[in-house]
Design an enzyme around this catalytic site. Structure first.
Site, short mmCIF file in Angstrom:
data_model
loop_
_atom_site.label_atom_id
_atom_site.label_comp_id
_atom_site.label_asym_id
_atom_site.label_seq_id
_atom_site.Cartn_x
_atom_site.Cartn_y
_atom_site.Cartn_z
CB SER A 145 59.18 24.11 50.16
OG SER A 145 60.22 23.59 50.96
CE1 TYR A 158 62.85 27.00 47.33
CE2 TYR A 158 62.59 26.07 49.52
CZ TYR A 158 62.48 25.95 48.14
OH TYR A 158 61.99 24.77 47.60
N1 NAD Z 1 63.87 19.12 45.44
C1 NAD Z 1 63.51 19.45 46.66
O1 NAD Z 1 64.17 19.04 47.67
C2 NAD Z 1 62.30 20.30 46.87
C3 NAD Z 1 61.74 20.37 48.18
C4 NAD Z 1 60.62 21.17 48.37
C5 NAD Z 1 60.03 21.83 47.31
N2 NAD Z 1 60.57 21.73 46.07
C6 NAD Z 1 59.93 22.48 44.96
O2 NAD Z 1 59.66 21.61 43.88
C7 NAD Z 1 59.53 22.40 42.69
C8 NAD Z 1 60.28 21.73 41.56
O3 NAD Z 1 61.67 21.81 41.80
P1 NAD Z 1 62.69 20.60 41.56
O4 NAD Z 1 63.22 20.20 42.87
O5 NAD Z 1 62.08 19.60 40.68
O6 NAD Z 1 63.89 21.40 40.82
P2 NAD Z 1 64.48 21.31 39.33
O7 NAD Z 1 65.48 22.40 39.25
O8 NAD Z 1 64.91 19.93 39.02
O9 NAD Z 1 63.21 21.69 38.41
C9 NAD Z 1 62.68 23.00 38.38
C10 NAD Z 1 62.18 23.31 36.97
O10 NAD Z 1 61.61 24.62 36.99
C11 NAD Z 1 62.03 25.30 35.82
N3 NAD Z 1 62.00 26.75 36.01
C12 NAD Z 1 62.83 27.52 36.77
N4 NAD Z 1 62.53 28.82 36.64
C13 NAD Z 1 61.48 28.89 35.76
C14 NAD Z 1 60.74 29.95 35.21
N5 NAD Z 1 61.01 31.23 35.50
N6 NAD Z 1 59.72 29.65 34.37
C15 NAD Z 1 59.44 28.37 34.04
N7 NAD Z 1 60.14 27.32 34.51
C16 NAD Z 1 61.16 27.58 35.36
C17 NAD Z 1 63.44 24.81 35.55
O11 NAD Z 1 63.83 25.02 34.20
C18 NAD Z 1 63.30 23.33 35.92
O12 NAD Z 1 62.94 22.56 34.79
C19 NAD Z 1 60.05 23.80 43.05
O13 NAD Z 1 58.95 24.67 43.25
C20 NAD Z 1 60.80 23.56 44.35
O14 NAD Z 1 60.88 24.73 45.15
C21 NAD Z 1 61.68 20.98 45.82
#
Ligand code: NAD
Length: 273
Positions: A145, A158
């Site tokens: 991120s 985080y």
């Molecule tokens: N959305 C944003 O603004 C943003 C920005 C930067 C980075 N990210 C990163 O993107 C990635 C995806 O997140 P997202 O935004 O799609 O969120 P999201 O919550 O929509 O999806 C995350 C998924 O990870 C799964 N998950 C959580 N814990 C888990 C575990 N212990 N084992 C297996 N699966 C697990 C959840 O069930 C979910 O399906 C993450 O690493 C997040 O930190 C997101």
């Protein structure tokens, strides 16, 4: 070289594929006719992604996996090897979010964050890198991120987890040199997903603030997914998906003190909103 030319077998595995970016990645690769490995801790969410993949002409392979459990990750790798004979792209995407300062975050919350967002990626690399190097090719994508670069206040655990993913990826990049296996680390800023659903913080109002910033993002999960696929195609290491973060990234490297003053100005501006 075009992604499908580098990887004619078109096999991609995505952790956290039940929602948000993971689901958008599954859809992106399915549209291009890839076999899509869908791994997540949430079984119902995986089913939803699998149906979308099928509708788009992709071939889903669904495996429940909690990235905090060594045995789950190990079983995932064994299952993929057995079913597909190998894998071309592994995307370590599963993650959670949380806020809190360095001093106010409990040890339990530090552990929760680091187990999923950092050690989850470590486990993914530990299981799949040997498979890819043995094959003599493949690509690892680690989802970090921009938080791991910006290090804004009150997002301590985080920031640390994501900075760890960047350091891990840089280390792995050097370790993979000459093996034919590529690696990308992705550093997005905010975009709308379900990430805030399980947000943990002891700071009143912080979740609402983060949700508002997410809502306003000009970039969707589908846009981020497309940029990731392009980065893997070009074998690009550092992937900055949001335009303003490119200048911020270079400013931090070239003029860190100026970057720090700018960061504080931005944070103060946001806090007054
Ligand atoms: N959305 C944003 O603004 C943003 C920005 C930067 C980075 N990210 C990163 O993107 C990635 C995806 O997140 P997202 O935004 O799609 O969120 P999201 O919550 O929509 O999806 C995350 C998924 O990870 C799964 N998950 C959580 N814990 C888990 C575990 N212990 N084992 C297996 N699966 C697990 C959840 O069930 C979910 O399906 C993450 O690493 C997040 O930190 C997101």
């Amino acid at each position: 070289m075009k992604l499908s030319k580098r990887f004619p077998e078109k096999r991609v595995l995505i952790t956290g594929a039940g929602s948000g970016l993971g689901r958008a990645l599954a859809e992106h690769f399915a549209r291009d006719g890839w076999r899509v490995g869908i791994a997540d801790v949430n079984e119902a969410a995986m089913g939803g992604t699998a149906r979308l993949v099928e509708q788009l002409g992709g071939e889903p392979l669904v495996r429940q996996c909690n990235v905090t459990v060594d045995e789950d990750m190990s079983a995932l790798a064994t299952g993929i090897k057995k079913h597909w004979g190998g894998v071309d792209i592994v995307i370590n995407n599963a993650g959670v979010s949380g806020g809190g300062t360095v001093t106010s975050t409990s040890t339990e919350d530090w552990r929760w964050m680091l187990e999923i967002n950092l050690l989850g990626v470590v486990r993914g690399c530990r299981e799949f890198v040997p498979m890819l190097t043995k094959q003599g090719g493949g690509h690892i994508v680690n989802i970090a991120s921009f938080a791991g670069i910006a290090n804004i206040p009150a997002m301590a655990s985080y920031n640390v987890a994501k900075a760890g993913v960047i350091a891990l990826s840089e280390t792995l990049r050097a370790e993979l040199d000459g093996t034919g296996v590529g690696i990308s680390v992705v550093c997005p800023s905010f975009f709308k997903t379900n990430l805030m659903t399980g947000f943990r913080s002891n700071i009143p109002g912080q979740q609402g603030w983060a949700e508002r910033v997410m809502e306003k993002s000009p970039i969707t999960a589908a846009d981020v997914a497309a940029k990731i696929a392009r980065a893997a195609e070009k074998e690009q290491f550092m992937v900055l998906t949001h335009k303003p973060t490119k200048a911020q990234y270079h400013l931090k490297r070239l003029a860190p003190e100026r970057y720090f003053r700018e960061l504080l100005k931005q944070v103060n501006k946001f806090q007054r909103r």
